[in-house]
Scaffold this motif. Structure first.
Motif, PDB file in Angstrom:
ATOM      1  N   UNK A  73       0.826  -1.195   0.000  1.00 43.29           N
ATOM      2  CA  UNK A  73       0.000   0.000   0.000  1.00 43.29           C
ATOM      3  C   UNK A  73       0.865   1.252   0.000  1.00 43.29           C
ATOM      4  N   UNK A  74       1.870   1.281   0.843  1.00 38.50           N
ATOM      5  CA  UNK A  74       2.761   2.448   0.910  1.00 38.50           C
ATOM      6  C   UNK A  74       3.463   2.650  -0.439  1.00 38.50           C
ATOM      7  N   UNK A  75       3.879   1.566  -1.080  1.00 39.26           N
ATOM      8  CA  UNK A  75       4.590   1.648  -2.361  1.00 39.26           C
ATOM      9  C   UNK A  75       3.693   2.069  -3.520  1.00 39.26           C
ATOM     10  N   UNK A  76       2.453   1.578  -3.542  1.00 37.95           N
ATOM     11  CA  UNK A  76       1.657   1.684  -4.760  1.00 37.95           C
ATOM     12  C   UNK A  76       0.385   2.522  -4.662  1.00 37.95           C
ATOM     13  N   UNK A  77      -0.159   2.761  -3.494  1.00 36.45           N
ATOM     14  CA  UNK A  77      -1.466   3.415  -3.385  1.00 36.45           C
ATOM     15  C   UNK A  77      -1.414   4.917  -3.608  1.00 36.45           C
ATOM     16  N   UNK A  78      -0.256   5.509  -3.437  1.00 33.89           N
ATOM     17  CA  UNK A  78      -0.134   6.963  -3.560  1.00 33.89           C
ATOM     18  C   UNK A  78       0.146   7.582  -2.206  1.00 33.89           C
ATOM     19  N   UNK A  79       0.857   8.685  -2.232  1.00 31.47           N
ATOM     20  CA  UNK A  79       1.311   9.302  -0.976  1.00 31.47           C
ATOM     21  C   UNK A  79       0.172   9.862  -0.131  1.00 31.47           C
ATOM     22  N   UNK A  80      -0.968  10.161  -0.739  1.00 29.72           N
ATOM     23  CA  UNK A  80      -2.078  10.731   0.030  1.00 29.72           C
ATOM     24  C   UNK A  80      -3.123   9.682   0.433  1.00 29.72           C
ATOM     25  N   UNK A  81      -2.842   8.414   0.158  1.00 25.72           N
ATOM     26  CA  UNK A  81      -3.808   7.355   0.499  1.00 25.72           C
ATOM     27  C   UNK A  81      -3.929   7.211   2.010  1.00 25.72           C
ATOM     28  N   UNK A  82      -5.147   6.947   2.448  1.00 26.33           N
ATOM     29  CA  UNK A  82      -5.392   6.622   3.859  1.00 26.33           C
ATOM     30  C   UNK A  82      -5.456   5.116   3.988  1.00 26.33           C
ATOM     31  N   UNK A  83      -4.953   4.606   5.108  1.00 25.84           N
ATOM     32  CA  UNK A  83      -4.888   3.171   5.339  1.00 25.84           C
ATOM     33  C   UNK A  83      -5.511   2.810   6.665  1.00 25.84           C
ATOM     34  N   UNK A  84      -6.047   1.589   6.722  1.00 22.35           N
ATOM     35  CA  UNK A  84      -6.509   1.067   8.006  1.00 22.35           C
ATOM     36  C   UNK A  84      -6.076  -0.392   8.113  1.00 22.35           C
ATOM     37  N   UNK A  85      -5.926  -0.816   9.355  1.00 20.33           N
ATOM     38  CA  UNK A  85      -5.536  -2.196   9.652  1.00 20.33           C
ATOM     39  C   UNK A  85      -6.371  -2.607  10.851  1.00 20.33           C
ATOM     40  N   UNK A  86      -7.315  -3.526  10.624  1.00 19.33           N
ATOM     41  CA  UNK A  86      -8.252  -3.944  11.661  1.00 19.33           C
ATOM     42  C   UNK A  86      -8.107  -5.447  11.859  1.00 19.33           C
ATOM     43  N   UNK A  87      -8.035  -5.862  13.120  1.00 16.90           N
ATOM     44  CA  UNK A  87      -7.906  -7.281  13.455  1.00 16.90           C
ATOM     45  C   UNK A  87      -9.056  -7.686  14.366  1.00 16.90           C
ATOM     46  N   UNK A 108      -9.147 -12.699  11.859  1.00 15.93           N
ATOM     47  CA  UNK A 108      -9.357 -11.996  10.594  1.00 15.93           C
ATOM     48  C   UNK A 108      -8.654 -10.655  10.679  1.00 15.93           C
ATOM     49  N   UNK A 109      -7.897 -10.351   9.647  1.00 14.89           N
ATOM     50  CA  UNK A 109      -7.237  -9.049   9.559  1.00 14.89           C
ATOM     51  C   UNK A 109      -7.617  -8.428   8.223  1.00 14.89           C
ATOM     52  N   UNK A 110      -7.948  -7.152   8.251  1.00 18.88           N
ATOM     53  CA  UNK A 110      -8.286  -6.440   7.026  1.00 18.88           C
ATOM     54  C   UNK A 110      -7.379  -5.232   6.895  1.00 18.88           C
ATOM     55  N   UNK A 111      -6.706  -5.147   5.757  1.00 13.67           N
ATOM     56  CA  UNK A 111      -5.838  -4.016   5.440  1.00 13.67           C
ATOM     57  C   UNK A 111      -6.503  -3.311   4.267  1.00 13.67           C
ATOM     58  N   UNK A 112      -6.813  -2.043   4.443  1.00 11.47           N
ATOM     59  CA  UNK A 112      -7.584  -1.306   3.435  1.00 11.47           C
ATOM     60  C   UNK A 112      -6.892   0.023   3.154  1.00 11.47           C
ATOM     61  N   UNK A 113      -6.924   0.438   1.878  1.00  9.44           N
ATOM     62  CA  UNK A 113      -6.493   1.796   1.550  1.00  9.44           C
ATOM     63  C   UNK A 113      -7.443   2.374   0.511  1.00  9.44           C
ATOM     64  N   UNK A 114      -7.441   3.700   0.417  1.00 14.18           N
ATOM     65  CA  UNK A 114      -8.301   4.380  -0.549  1.00 14.18           C
ATOM     66  C   UNK A 114      -7.470   4.977  -1.681  1.00 14.18           C
ATOM     67  N   UNK A 115      -6.388   4.290  -2.012  1.00 12.30           N
ATOM     68  CA  UNK A 115      -5.452   4.772  -3.024  1.00 12.30           C
ATOM     69  C   UNK A 115      -5.878   4.490  -4.454  1.00 12.30           C
ATOM     70  N   UNK A 116      -4.873   4.379  -5.322  1.00 10.05           N
ATOM     71  CA  UNK A 116      -5.070   4.253  -6.767  1.00 10.05           C
ATOM     72  C   UNK A 116      -5.837   3.005  -7.183  1.00 10.05           C
ATOM     73  N   UNK A 122      -9.438   2.588  -6.711  1.00  6.65           N
ATOM     74  CA  UNK A 122      -9.542   2.147  -5.323  1.00  6.65           C
ATOM     75  C   UNK A 122     -10.956   1.792  -4.938  1.00  6.65           C
ATOM     76  N   UNK A 123     -11.164   1.333  -3.762  1.00  8.88           N
ATOM     77  CA  UNK A 123     -10.165   1.032  -2.735  1.00  8.88           C
ATOM     78  C   UNK A 123      -9.508  -0.324  -2.991  1.00  8.88           C
ATOM     79  N   UNK A 124      -8.503  -0.631  -2.197  1.00  4.41           N
ATOM     80  CA  UNK A 124      -7.890  -1.954  -2.174  1.00  4.41           C
ATOM     81  C   UNK A 124      -8.110  -2.520  -0.783  1.00  4.41           C
ATOM     82  N   UNK A 125      -8.570  -3.776  -0.736  1.00  3.15           N
ATOM     83  CA  UNK A 125      -8.835  -4.437   0.535  1.00  3.15           C
ATOM     84  C   UNK A 125      -8.175  -5.815   0.513  1.00  3.15           C
TER      85      UNK A 125
END
Length: 103
Positions: A25-39, A47-55, A93-96
């Motif tokens: 996500x840090x590499x590809x989503x874009x510098x302004x993407x927001x991320x979440x990590x929920x377990x 269950x773990x979910x990693x989500x971003x609102x990037x490209x 986006x998003x990517x989940x």
């Protein structure tokens, strides 16, 4: 497994896959993407979910030998008895990334 305890190997595997999803996500989503990590953890499931609102991207177009997704995320989770991973995204986006383990 002791009641209520997730095996160390499972925790290590899920953490490694989550770390790779966040790294991607840090590499590809874009510098302004927001991320979440929920377990969500229970005695026999994790269950773990990693989500971003990037490209976003088209997961089917990622080359099969792509080390990050195929090996470090999906492959790592498949290597755990009861483990699985899904990657859902689309351009814009998003990517989940969802990581699941069941005892």
């Amino acid at each position: 497994m002791t009641d209520g305890m997730i095996p160390a190997g499972v925790a290590d595997g899920v953490l490694g896959a989550a770390r790779e999803a966040l790294r991607n996500s840090v590499r590809h989503a874009g510098s302004d993407a927001r991320r979440s990590f929920v377990v969500h953890a229970a005695p026999t499931t994790l269950t773990a979910e990693i989500r971003d609102d990037g490209r976003g991207f088209v997961p089917e177009l990622v080359p099969p030998g792509s080390f990050g997704i195929s090996h470090s995320i999906v492959g790592r989770m498949r290597g755990l008895p009861g483990g699985a991973a899904t990657v859902a995204s689309q351009p814009g986006g998003p990517t989940v990334v969802t990581l699941n383990w069941r005892a």
